[in-house]
Motif scaffolding. Structure first.
Motif, short mmCIF file in Angstrom:
data_model
loop_
_atom_site.label_atom_id
_atom_site.label_comp_id
_atom_site.label_asym_id
_atom_site.label_seq_id
_atom_site.Cartn_x
_atom_site.Cartn_y
_atom_site.Cartn_z
N ARG A 1 -34.11 50.89 -3.69
CA ARG A 1 -35.07 50.34 -2.74
C ARG A 1 -34.55 50.45 -1.31
N ALA A 2 -33.23 50.33 -1.15
CA ALA A 2 -32.63 50.39 0.18
C ALA A 2 -32.61 51.80 0.75
N ILE A 3 -32.39 52.82 -0.09
CA ILE A 3 -32.16 54.16 0.44
C ILE A 3 -33.30 55.15 0.20
N LEU A 4 -34.25 54.80 -0.67
CA LEU A 4 -35.35 55.72 -0.98
C LEU A 4 -36.66 55.12 -0.48
N PRO A 5 -37.24 55.68 0.57
CA PRO A 5 -38.46 55.11 1.16
C PRO A 5 -39.62 54.96 0.18
N ASP A 6 -39.76 55.88 -0.75
CA ASP A 6 -40.91 55.86 -1.66
C ASP A 6 -40.56 55.32 -3.05
N PHE A 7 -39.45 54.63 -3.17
CA PHE A 7 -39.06 54.14 -4.49
C PHE A 7 -40.08 53.14 -5.02
N ASP A 8 -40.49 53.31 -6.28
CA ASP A 8 -41.51 52.48 -6.90
C ASP A 8 -40.84 51.35 -7.69
N THR A 9 -40.74 50.19 -7.08
CA THR A 9 -40.09 49.06 -7.76
C THR A 9 -40.93 48.58 -8.94
N GLY A 10 -42.25 48.69 -8.83
CA GLY A 10 -43.11 48.27 -9.93
C GLY A 10 -42.85 49.08 -11.19
N MET A 11 -42.72 50.40 -11.04
CA MET A 11 -42.42 51.25 -12.19
C MET A 11 -41.05 50.93 -12.76
N ALA A 12 -40.07 50.69 -11.87
CA ALA A 12 -38.71 50.38 -12.33
C ALA A 12 -38.69 49.08 -13.13
N VAL A 13 -39.44 48.08 -12.68
CA VAL A 13 -39.49 46.81 -13.40
C VAL A 13 -40.20 46.99 -14.74
N ALA A 14 -41.24 47.79 -14.79
CA ALA A 14 -41.93 48.06 -16.05
C ALA A 14 -40.98 48.69 -17.07
N GLN A 15 -40.12 49.60 -16.59
CA GLN A 15 -39.14 50.22 -17.48
C GLN A 15 -38.12 49.20 -17.97
N LEU A 16 -37.72 48.28 -17.10
CA LEU A 16 -36.80 47.22 -17.50
C LEU A 16 -37.43 46.32 -18.57
N GLN A 17 -38.69 46.00 -18.38
CA GLN A 17 -39.38 45.16 -19.35
C GLN A 17 -39.43 45.83 -20.72
N ALA A 18 -39.69 47.14 -20.72
CA ALA A 18 -39.73 47.88 -21.98
C ALA A 18 -38.35 47.89 -22.63
N LEU A 19 -37.31 48.05 -21.82
CA LEU A 19 -35.94 48.03 -22.34
C LEU A 19 -35.61 46.68 -22.96
N THR B 1 -38.31 43.78 -0.85
CA THR B 1 -38.54 44.56 0.36
C THR B 1 -37.33 45.42 0.67
N ARG B 2 -37.55 46.45 1.46
CA ARG B 2 -36.44 47.31 1.85
C ARG B 2 -35.41 46.50 2.64
N GLU B 3 -35.87 45.62 3.52
CA GLU B 3 -34.95 44.82 4.33
C GLU B 3 -34.06 43.94 3.45
N ALA B 4 -34.64 43.32 2.44
CA ALA B 4 -33.86 42.49 1.53
C ALA B 4 -32.84 43.32 0.76
N ALA B 5 -33.23 44.52 0.37
CA ALA B 5 -32.32 45.40 -0.36
C ALA B 5 -31.16 45.86 0.52
N VAL B 6 -31.46 46.23 1.77
CA VAL B 6 -30.40 46.64 2.70
C VAL B 6 -29.43 45.49 2.94
N LEU B 7 -29.96 44.29 3.12
CA LEU B 7 -29.10 43.13 3.33
C LEU B 7 -28.20 42.90 2.14
N ARG B 8 -28.74 43.06 0.93
CA ARG B 8 -27.93 42.88 -0.28
C ARG B 8 -26.79 43.89 -0.32
N LEU B 9 -27.06 45.13 0.07
CA LEU B 9 -26.00 46.13 0.10
C LEU B 9 -24.93 45.76 1.12
N GLU B 10 -25.34 45.24 2.28
CA GLU B 10 -24.38 44.81 3.29
C GLU B 10 -23.47 43.71 2.74
#
Length: 217
Positions: free
Chosen positions: A173-191, A105-114
């Motif tokens: 995820r923290a700074i981009l409202p429309d960031f697609d985490t699903g797509m990012a994870v799919a790219q990680l899996q391919a890597l 979630t965005r909240e979890a990402a913001v907290l991690r940055l803090e």
């Protein structure tokens, strides 16, 4: 009449629940106002407690952050254990990526940055964060070694390629409202798949074969 043992168990359960409530309140305050703009009075009010009672559980904001890091560490360990019990190591690996990063979630990402930010100024927070990340690194490298099918696999190099992208998901995820985490994870899996099969261009390093491959030869 309740037994002394039962009363003690109930008291401890109540304290644990109260501690979780306070950590949840800290999450909300830190995400909303940031670490330094949040006061202990804000935290007590968010938790629905008096300041005096609040200090009984956490003496400082630093103690709260350490509690948040430790809670996330325990949650991650439980997730890994559960996924490894439910399936094989490959499904556990991709399950961790999907459930931890894909559902971030965005909240979890913001907290991690803090927390990361505060770790640059606070040695205790930095040390616990580094310990947690070292445990994660060890698990990923061990998993890569076990799953690799390429004889020249380098789990350390594969993780070195992966780690910045994991942090990039949190940041995006923290700074981009429309960031697609699903797509990012799919790219990680391919890597990862490319790295495990020897098709990825990994950082230069000392050549090292995978123990799992050696045991199969």
């Amino acid at each position: 009449m309740a037994s002394p043992v039962g009363t003690l168990i109930d008291a401890r359960a109540g304290q644990a629940a109260r501690r979780e409530q306070i950590l949840d309140a800290a999450c909300a305050c830190f995400v909303r106002n940031g670490f330094h703009r949040t006061t202990m009075q804000d935290l007590a009010r968010e938790a629905g407690m008096t300041a005096g009672n609040f200090y009984h559980y956490f003496r400082s904001k630093e103690a709260l952050v350490l509690g948040l890091v430790e809670r996330e560490r325990e949650s991650g360990a439980l997730l890994v254990t559960r996924l490894q019990q439910e399936g094989d190591r490959r499904s556990a690996l991709f399950g961790v990526l999907g459930q931890y990063f894909g559902s971030l979630t965005r909240e979890a990402a913001v907290l991690r940055l803090e927390i990361w930010s505060e770790g640059t100024r606070n040695p205790a927070i930095a040390a616990l964060t580094a310990e947690t990340e070292a445990e994660a690194r060890a698990w990923f490298e061990e998993t890569f070694a076990d799953l690799a099918t390429a004889s020249d696999c380098d789990p350390s190099a594969l993780y070195a390629l992966l780690a910045p992208q994991l942090k990039g998901i949190v940041l995006s995820r923290a700074i981009l409202p429309d960031f697609d985490t699903g797509m990012a994870v799919a790219q990680l899996q391919a890597l990862i798949e490319a790295g495990l099969t020897g098709r990825a261009s990994l950082p230069a390093g000392e050549p090292r074969s995978c123990p799992a491959m050696e045991s199969r030869s």
